[in-house]
Design an enzyme around this catalytic site. Structure first.
Site, short mmCIF file in Angstrom:
data_model
loop_
_atom_site.label_atom_id
_atom_site.label_comp_id
_atom_site.label_asym_id
_atom_site.label_seq_id
_atom_site.Cartn_x
_atom_site.Cartn_y
_atom_site.Cartn_z
N GLY A 46 0.84 -1.20 0.00
CA GLY A 46 0.00 0.00 0.00
C GLY A 46 0.87 1.24 0.00
O GLY A 46 1.99 1.23 0.51
N GLN A 51 2.90 9.97 1.04
CA GLN A 51 4.20 9.31 1.22
C GLN A 51 5.18 9.64 0.09
O GLN A 51 6.37 9.36 0.21
CB GLN A 51 4.02 7.79 1.31
CG GLN A 51 3.31 7.35 2.60
CD GLN A 51 3.16 5.85 2.65
OE1 GLN A 51 2.21 5.30 2.11
NE2 GLN A 51 4.11 5.17 3.28
N CYS A 94 5.35 -0.09 7.35
CA CYS A 94 5.02 1.09 6.54
C CYS A 94 6.26 1.46 5.73
O CYS A 94 7.36 1.47 6.27
CB CYS A 94 4.62 2.23 7.47
SG CYS A 94 4.18 3.74 6.60
N LEU A 95 6.05 1.78 4.46
CA LEU A 95 7.20 2.15 3.61
C LEU A 95 7.87 3.44 4.11
O LEU A 95 9.02 3.69 3.78
CB LEU A 95 6.76 2.30 2.15
CG LEU A 95 6.32 0.99 1.48
CD1 LEU A 95 5.77 1.26 0.09
CD2 LEU A 95 7.47 -0.02 1.41
N HIS A 136 -5.04 1.57 7.32
CA HIS A 136 -3.67 2.08 7.46
C HIS A 136 -3.42 3.20 6.44
O HIS A 136 -2.90 4.27 6.79
CB HIS A 136 -2.69 0.92 7.24
CG HIS A 136 -1.24 1.31 7.23
ND1 HIS A 136 -0.32 0.80 8.12
CD2 HIS A 136 -0.54 2.14 6.42
CE1 HIS A 136 0.88 1.32 7.86
NE2 HIS A 136 0.76 2.14 6.83
N GLU A 137 -3.83 2.97 5.18
CA GLU A 137 -3.58 3.96 4.13
C GLU A 137 -4.45 5.19 4.34
O GLU A 137 -4.00 6.32 4.11
CB GLU A 137 -3.83 3.37 2.74
CG GLU A 137 -2.92 2.19 2.38
CD GLU A 137 -1.45 2.46 2.61
OE1 GLU A 137 -0.99 3.61 2.45
OE2 GLU A 137 -0.74 1.50 2.99
N HIS A 140 -2.98 7.63 6.69
CA HIS A 140 -1.94 8.49 6.10
C HIS A 140 -2.53 9.80 5.59
O HIS A 140 -1.91 10.85 5.70
CB HIS A 140 -1.27 7.77 4.91
CG HIS A 140 -0.12 6.89 5.29
ND1 HIS A 140 1.02 7.36 5.89
CD2 HIS A 140 0.07 5.56 5.13
CE1 HIS A 140 1.87 6.34 6.08
NE2 HIS A 140 1.31 5.23 5.64
#
Ligand code: NI
Length: 172
Positions: A46, A51, A94-95, A136-137, A140
């Site tokens: 994701g 991000q 998380c990236l 989660h996304e 963000h």
């Protein structure tokens, strides 16, 4: 398609609240393609627009198993309209917080409304990994990170570690 660079903590951009997308046009479609390419390359399941430093309400994901065909999904202006009382726990990463994983508890099922890549209105009911990933996304887009669900001690520890790394990177 262009691969973008992924912003990591403690960059304050990750704490910004993203703005709704007014028109789903070619520019937004190109952005979604770039986001998918960036996500697959990372690799991750994701990625939210913030991000890569774009403060628009949009994220991409693909929760298909590694050996299964790709199932890219694009969520524009997503809104969770229902969450289950049942909770489930997944180990999240998380990236923007590389190589850090912790268990997070979230509603096990959600219903989400969003616009797709063509600007069409969609509603899906998700469970399992997809439900966790959507939440989660979506966090963000509101400047929230999964570490916000951890104890203050754990969160402070990971923030400190990444702040130190960022300082070293600037000096190098
Ligand atoms: Ni993330």
């Amino acid at each position: 398609m262009t691969k973008r660079s992924i912003i990591t903590i403690p960059d304050p951009v990750l704490r910004e609240v993203c703005a709704p997308i007014e028109t789903v046009d070619d520019e937004i479609r190109a952005l979604s393609d770039d986001m998918l390419e960036t996500m697959y390359d990372a690799p991750g399941i994701g990625l939210a627009a913030s991000q890569i430093g774009i403060l628009k309400r949009m994220f991409v994901l693909d929760v298909a198993k590694e050996d299964a065909p790709k199932e890219p999904m694009v969520f524009i202006n997503p809104k969770i309209v229902w969450s289950s009382e049942d909770m489930s726990v997944y180990q999240e990463g998380c990236l923007s917080i590389p190589e850090y994983f912790e268990d997070v508890e979230r509603p096990a099922e959600v219903t989400v409304q969003f616009l797709d890549r063509e600007g069409g209105e969609q509603e899906i009911k998700a469970d399992g990994l997809l439900a966790t990933c959507i939440q989660h996304e979506l966090d963000h887009l509101n400047g929230k990170l999964f570490i916000d669900y951890l104890s203050k001690l754990k969160r402070d520890r990971v923030m400190k570690k990444f702040a130190k790394q960022a300082k070293l990177a600037v000096k190098a």
